[in-house]
Write a protein that holds these residues in place. Structure first.
Motif, PDB file in Angstrom:
ATOM      1  N   TRP A 129       0.175 -17.635 -16.635  1.00  0.00           N
ATOM      2  CA  TRP A 129      -0.451 -16.504 -15.969  1.00  0.00           C
ATOM      3  C   TRP A 129       0.433 -15.981 -14.850  1.00  0.00           C
TER       4      TRP A 129
ATOM      5  N   LYS B 216      -3.557 -12.408 -12.051  1.00  0.00           N
ATOM      6  CA  LYS B 216      -4.629 -13.082 -12.785  1.00  0.00           C
ATOM      7  C   LYS B 216      -5.038 -14.379 -12.090  1.00  0.00           C
TER       8      LYS B 216
ATOM      9  N   LYS C  52       6.689 -11.947 -26.826  1.00  0.00           N
ATOM     10  CA  LYS C  52       5.824 -10.938 -27.447  1.00  0.00           C
ATOM     11  C   LYS C  52       6.644  -9.964 -28.269  1.00  0.00           C
TER      12      LYS C  52
ATOM     13  N   LYS D  45       2.853  -1.631 -25.672  1.00  0.00           N
ATOM     14  CA  LYS D  45       2.246  -2.892 -26.107  1.00  0.00           C
ATOM     15  C   LYS D  45       2.762  -4.069 -25.276  1.00  0.00           C
TER      16      LYS D  45
ATOM     17  N   ALA E  31       1.113  -3.808 -21.798  1.00  0.00           N
ATOM     18  CA  ALA E  31      -0.296  -4.216 -21.821  1.00  0.00           C
ATOM     19  C   ALA E  31      -0.425  -5.731 -21.958  1.00  0.00           C
ATOM     20  N   PHE E  32       0.420  -6.328 -22.770  1.00  0.00           N
ATOM     21  CA  PHE E  32       0.374  -7.775 -22.949  1.00  0.00           C
ATOM     22  C   PHE E  32       0.690  -8.500 -21.641  1.00  0.00           C
TER      23      PHE E  32
ATOM     24  N   ALA F  90       0.595  -7.288 -18.593  1.00  0.00           N
ATOM     25  CA  ALA F  90      -0.420  -6.972 -17.589  1.00  0.00           C
ATOM     26  C   ALA F  90      -1.675  -7.821 -17.821  1.00  0.00           C
ATOM     27  N   GLY F  91      -2.010  -8.048 -19.071  1.00  0.00           N
ATOM     28  CA  GLY F  91      -3.147  -8.906 -19.392  1.00  0.00           C
ATOM     29  C   GLY F  91      -2.933 -10.342 -18.964  1.00  0.00           C
ATOM     30  N   ARG F  92      -1.686 -10.754 -18.896  1.00  0.00           N
ATOM     31  CA  ARG F  92      -1.349 -12.090 -18.407  1.00  0.00           C
ATOM     32  C   ARG F  92      -1.353 -12.162 -16.885  1.00  0.00           C
ATOM     33  N   GLY F  93      -1.498 -11.000 -16.226  1.00  0.00           N
ATOM     34  CA  GLY F  93      -1.616 -10.979 -14.778  1.00  0.00           C
ATOM     35  C   GLY F  93      -0.347 -10.715 -14.011  1.00  0.00           C
TER      36      GLY F  93
ATOM     37  N   SER G 155       2.660  -4.688 -12.357  1.00  0.00           N
ATOM     38  CA  SER G 155       3.161  -3.588 -13.180  1.00  0.00           C
ATOM     39  C   SER G 155       4.601  -3.204 -12.838  1.00  0.00           C
TER      40      SER G 155
END
Length: 167
Positions: free
Chosen positions: A73, A77, A116, A133, A136-137, A139-142, A145
Motif C-alpha cells: 500500500w 491508503k 501492472k 489504467k 488508476a491501479f 491510485a487504488g493502492r494509495g 497522484s
C-alpha cells in the motif's frame, strides 16, 4: 451468549492484546460487543493502556509496516486505514515517516506500476488508456497522484516492458 463481567472482559481483552497489537478503537468495539457499559469499557481501556497492553502508537507502527511491506500500500491508503481505526493524525504521520523511506517508496511504486504494465495487452502500451489504467491501479493502492504521474512519464525508467523481449 454468556454475559461478561467487567473483570472477565478485562482479563479476556488483556490476553488478546498480549497476542496481537490492538488499537483503542478495536478494543472499545470488542468491549461494546461483549455488552460492557461505556464507563466500564473506558476504565478497562485506561488500565490496559497504563499497563502497555494497548498502545495506539505501537499499533500504528505495526500497521504501517505490515501494509507497506506486505500489502504494497501507499501512504494515502495507509493513512486512511489508520484514520478508520481512529488513530490520531500525528501518531499516524510519525509511524509513516518512521517506516517509509522516500527512495524505497518510489522504488516500490515503480515496481507496482511495472508489474501492472506487464499484465496489460501490448496494444495498450504507451496509450492514453493504458496510462490511465496504470494511474488508476496505483491510485487504488494509495500512492500519491504526483508520484504516479512522474513514474508513468519517466523516460529514465520506462514502465512498459521492452517489446523486443519475450516476457
Amino acid at each position: 451468549m454468556r454475559i461478561l463481567t467487567p473483570e472477565m472482559a478485562m482479563s479476556r481483552l488483556a490476553a488478546s492484546c498480549a497476542r496481537t497489537e490492538t488499537c483503542t478503537a478495536d478494543a472499545m468495539a470488542r468491549l461494546k460487543r461483549w455488552g460492557i457499559t461505556p464507563s466500564a469499557a473506558s476504565a478497562i481501556i485506561g488500565r490496559l493502556t497504563d499497563e502497555s497492553y494497548i498502545s495506539d502508537s505501537r499499533y500504528a507502527r505495526a500497521y504501517v509496516r505490515d501494509k507497506y511491506r506486505f500489502a504494497g500500500w501507499g501512504r494515502r491508503k495507509i493513512a486512511l486505514g489508520l484514520a478508520a481505526k481512529r488513530i490520531a493524525r500525528d501518531i499516524a504521520a510519525e509511524a509513516l515517516d518512521e517506516a517509509v523511506d522516500s527512495d524505497e517508496y518510489l522504488a516500490k511504486l515503480t515496481a507496482v506500476v511495472r508489474a501492472k504494465a506487464r499484465t496489460m495487452p501490448r496494444e495498450l502500451h504507451n496509450t492514453y488508456e493504458g496510462r490511465a489504467k496504470l494511474f488508476a491501479f496505483a491510485a487504488g493502492r494509495g500512492f500519491e497522484s504526483s508520484l504516479i504521474t512522474a513514474v508513468i512519464r519517466s523516460t529514465d525508467n520506462p514502465v512498459w516492458p521492452d517489446p523486443s523481449s519475450d516476457d
